[in-house]
Design a protein around this motif. Structure first.
Motif, short mmCIF file in Angstrom:
data_model
loop_
_atom_site.label_atom_id
_atom_site.label_comp_id
_atom_site.label_asym_id
_atom_site.label_seq_id
_atom_site.Cartn_x
_atom_site.Cartn_y
_atom_site.Cartn_z
N MET A 155 8.08 6.44 17.64
CA MET A 155 7.28 5.45 16.92
C MET A 155 6.93 6.04 15.55
N ARG A 156 7.18 5.26 14.52
CA ARG A 156 6.92 5.70 13.14
C ARG A 156 5.48 5.34 12.78
N THR A 157 4.69 6.37 12.41
CA THR A 157 3.29 6.16 12.06
C THR A 157 3.08 6.45 10.58
N GLY A 158 2.39 5.53 9.92
CA GLY A 158 2.05 5.69 8.51
C GLY A 158 0.54 5.73 8.34
N LEU A 159 0.10 6.39 7.29
CA LEU A 159 -1.32 6.48 6.94
C LEU A 159 -1.52 5.90 5.56
N TYR A 160 -2.39 4.91 5.46
CA TYR A 160 -2.76 4.32 4.17
C TYR A 160 -4.23 4.67 3.92
N PRO A 161 -4.47 5.66 3.07
CA PRO A 161 -5.84 6.11 2.84
C PRO A 161 -6.49 5.45 1.62
N GLY A 162 -7.81 5.40 1.65
CA GLY A 162 -8.57 4.91 0.51
C GLY A 162 -10.04 4.85 0.87
N THR A 163 -10.87 4.56 -0.13
CA THR A 163 -12.29 4.41 0.17
C THR A 163 -12.59 2.98 0.60
N PHE A 164 -11.79 2.03 0.15
CA PHE A 164 -11.94 0.62 0.52
C PHE A 164 -13.39 0.17 0.34
N ASP A 165 -13.88 0.38 -0.87
CA ASP A 165 -15.29 0.05 -1.19
C ASP A 165 -15.36 -1.01 -2.28
N PRO A 166 -15.04 -2.25 -1.96
CA PRO A 166 -14.62 -2.82 -0.69
C PRO A 166 -13.10 -2.97 -0.64
N ILE A 167 -12.62 -3.42 0.52
CA ILE A 167 -11.20 -3.77 0.64
C ILE A 167 -10.95 -5.00 -0.24
N THR A 168 -9.83 -4.97 -0.97
CA THR A 168 -9.47 -6.07 -1.87
C THR A 168 -8.20 -6.74 -1.39
N LEU A 169 -7.86 -7.85 -2.04
CA LEU A 169 -6.60 -8.52 -1.72
C LEU A 169 -5.40 -7.66 -2.12
#
Length: 164
Positions: free
Chosen positions: A1-15
């Motif tokens: 299974m291929r796992t990816g990581l999408y990091p960020g602060t998401f302050d806030p999450i945007t479109l």
């Protein structure tokens, strides 16, 4: 299974973030959204609020794409977080040339720390590329309309935050 990581602060999450997540779902079987605990940035939303917003958006995307999406707060090095969640791919969103310069340096450093983890750059749709959480917060703080930039629930949360 291929796992990816999408990091960020998401302050806030945007479109823009949501668009990158949709694209990332096409590349991996399992996508971990790493919500960074970055006290230096002084986030508007608490970690719990940011995680809840990301989880709400990702539940819909996971159901639509069939990709397992997990939200994972982290405070360690990005490369260590990738190892912790079993990610072989780090997904980064690019908006402009200025983003690339910073990201280019990060890739070089991360390769030295773990050459087995690959970084992939994705760009959001053209109409989403200019969206930045920092600018969205400024617009909301000054009473502007942010519904073009963030999911509905996030726009509501921004209005509530600045109404206080």
């Amino acid at each position: 299974m291929r796992t990816g990581l999408y990091p960020g602060t998401f302050d806030p999450i945007t479109l823009g973030h949501v668009d990158i997540i949709k694209r990332a779902c096409k590349l991996v079987d399992r996508l971990v959204i790493g919500v960074a605990i970055n006290r230096d940035k002084g986030p508007l939303f608490t970690l719990e609020e940011r995680v809840a917003m990301v989880e709400a958006e990702c539940a819909l995307l996971s159901a639509r794409t069939g990709t397992e999406i997990v939200v994972h707060p982290f405070e360690n090095l990005l490369i260590d977080c990738a190892r912790d969640v079993g990610a072989g791919i780090i997904i980064r969103g690019l908006r402009a040339v200025a983003d690339f310069e910073y990201e280019f340096q990060m890739v070089g450093m991360n390769r030295k720390l773990d050459a087995d983890i690959t970084t992939v750059f994705l760009m959001a749709e053209a109409d989403r590329q200019a969206i930045a959480s920092k600018l969205v917060k400024e617009i909301a703080r000054l009473g502007g309309e942010v519904s073009h930039f963030v999911p509905h629930e996030v726009a509501t949360a921004l209005k509530a935050k600045f109404a206080r």
